[in-house]
Structures are given as C-alpha cells and as structure tokens.
Design an enzyme around this catalytic site. Sequence first.
Site, PDB file in Angstrom:
ATOM      1  N   ALA A  68       8.170  13.477  94.992  1.00 38.29           N
ATOM      2  CA  ALA A  68       7.411  12.303  94.566  1.00 38.29           C
ATOM      3  C   ALA A  68       7.757  11.952  93.125  1.00 38.29           C
ATOM      4  CB  ALA A  68       5.919  12.566  94.712  1.00 38.29           C
TER       5      ALA A  68
ATOM      6  N   VAL B 130      10.288  10.600  98.271  1.00 41.15           N
ATOM      7  CA  VAL B 130      11.305  10.896  99.274  1.00 41.15           C
ATOM      8  C   VAL B 130      10.812  12.030 100.167  1.00 41.15           C
ATOM      9  CG1 VAL B 130      13.697  11.601  99.688  1.00 41.15           C
ATOM     10  CG2 VAL B 130      13.133  10.191  97.686  1.00 41.15           C
TER      11      VAL B 130
ATOM     12  N   ASP C 101      10.719  17.948  88.842  1.00 40.51           N
ATOM     13  CA  ASP C 101      12.060  17.509  89.236  1.00 40.51           C
ATOM     14  C   ASP C 101      13.136  18.143  88.366  1.00 40.51           C
ATOM     15  OD1 ASP C 101      11.083  16.080  87.043  1.00 40.51           O
ATOM     16  OD2 ASP C 101      12.143  14.231  87.565  1.00 40.51           O
TER      17      ASP C 101
ATOM     18  N   ASP D  27      19.926  13.267  85.461  1.00 42.29           N
ATOM     19  CA  ASP D  27      19.216  12.619  86.566  1.00 42.29           C
ATOM     20  C   ASP D  27      18.915  11.176  86.179  1.00 42.29           C
ATOM     21  OD1 ASP D  27      17.598  11.817  88.665  1.00 42.29           O
ATOM     22  OD2 ASP D  27      16.422  13.662  88.720  1.00 42.29           O
TER      23      ASP D  27
ATOM     24  N   THR E   6      13.662   7.027  86.903  1.00 39.44           N
ATOM     25  CA  THR E   6      12.868   6.114  86.083  1.00 39.44           C
ATOM     26  C   THR E   6      13.134   6.414  84.608  1.00 39.44           C
ATOM     27  OG1 THR E   6      11.182   6.082  87.814  1.00 39.44           O
ATOM     28  CG2 THR E   6      10.539   5.273  85.643  1.00 39.44           C
TER      29      THR E   6
ATOM     30  N   THR F  72      25.593 -14.828  78.729  1.00 39.48           N
ATOM     31  CA  THR F  72      24.436 -13.978  78.447  1.00 39.48           C
ATOM     32  C   THR F  72      24.318 -12.818  79.426  1.00 39.48           C
ATOM     33  OG1 THR F  72      23.221 -15.828  77.472  1.00 39.48           O
ATOM     34  CG2 THR F  72      21.913 -13.942  78.223  1.00 39.48           C
TER      35      THR F  72
END
Length: 267
Positions: free
Chosen positions: A7, A13, A109, A129, A132, A184
Amino acid sequence: MLLAIDAGNTNVVFAVHDGTEWRGRWRIATRPDRTSDEYAVWLLALFQHAGLKVAEIDRCAIGTVVPAALYNLRRLSREWFGVEPLIARAAVDWGFQIKVDRPQEVGADRLLNSLASHHHYQGPLVVIDFGTATTFDVVDKDGAYLGGVIAPGVNLSLEALHQAAARLPRIGIGRPQAVIGRDTVAAMQSGIYWGYVGLIEGIVGRIQAEYEAHLKVVATGGLAPLFSEGTTIIEKIDPDITLEGLRLLAERNPVPTLQRTVLRDAL
C-alpha cells in the site's frame, strides 16, 4: 499461497504468489477510507478471472506507508481470507540490522526493497524507488540497512510546477529529444527529465563517495525504465522488488495467530 499487499501513497498493489511464481498482480488507487468489503468485491472478481480461489490463500503480508489504510487492509485479510496478516514493520525479523537512529520511522517499502535487493543482487548497493517520493536506500555488503535519501517524486514535482506557476500547463513526463526546449512544454519536460537524471547521478555519486566504495544501483517503480535510458548509473531494473520483499519477509517470519475469525458465508 501468499497474498502480498503493498500500500503506497498513490496505489495499493495486490499480488498472489504460489510458492514458485507470481500468479497475478492488480492495483487500485490508494484511498484510506476504502472499506474491507469494497476491496473484497473488487479483488474477488479479479481472483475469479485469474482462476484463483480465496481458500487457497493461507498467508498474507502487508507493507504500507499509509497508516490510515492499514485498518481496512487488515480486516480484509482477517474477514475475507481468514488469515492474520504479517505487517512489515521494524519489529519483525528482517534478517538484517537496521542501522538508523529511529528504525520505527523507516518506511516499510524501503526496508522491503532493501531486503529483496540484497537477496537477489547482493551488496553493497543503492536502491532507487521512483514512487510518490523518489527514495535512495543504502544497503551494505552484509545486507544491513544504512539509511538513505528522500526526494520529491517526479509526478509530484510536475504537479507542483503546474500549480505554482500560472502560465505553466500540466504535462506528462517523457524523455525530450533535446535538452534545450523550443517551447514551454519541451522546456518543462527537459527540466524535469534531465533534472532528475542529474539528481540520480549526483546523489548516487555522493553516496558512493561517502561510502568509499562502488555500490550496485538497483531501480524500481514505474518510471525506472524511462530514467534508465538517460543514465548509465542504473545497473538493474526490478519492477517487483517491493513485492519480492514481502514474499521474503513472509518466509522469514511465522504466520501470525488469527485474532478474529470472521469468514463470509458466501465463501
């Protein structure tokens, strides 16, 4: 069979390992208020599609960096699969030392990545890793976890750039054809992509200088293949390293005693 649940901040997952191979992997957006019943309705349909049966699951291991999600994931394991889950935390048997000031603060993790990377690739090594957050974890030759680096994730940086600058659009990440952007979007893509390549090379280089030895570099996460195209510093890409960590952790530790045996009649 083992039900492994990873999680993260973005996705949860679920994967099933039969002792020889992974039989299925599925992901769903992380939402801490999602109930165990909601998980079950979604997951059991996927089990049926993959030819798996709930009764075949006799172990469950959960690794999460979202504490609020743990309650319902634990209920899912207990009520729908009838097994007490092993929770990946500093107090369980990892088989290596956690050489940081506050082991209980290290994300599950990161420890799982370290466990599986050392098992498969030996050490010393750095595990990157791309999640996020982009994390760099250092493992010595004996497998001990030495700490690491936490940087903002790629997508987080893109979103922050869009929100903070009124005229900059929301863009996707990709490898630009040239470093010098001629519009841009190209300039933003170049800044993010080559900026993160520089981050990877710079941090790994400083880690190696501080460690005073060469460390193998293993990368995981969905963006690992993309960034490996831009640098030679990444030696191995392993998309399943966190799940492998859960599998290895479950093998090292006894199956916890079920705290609540509530099984659905439908099963």
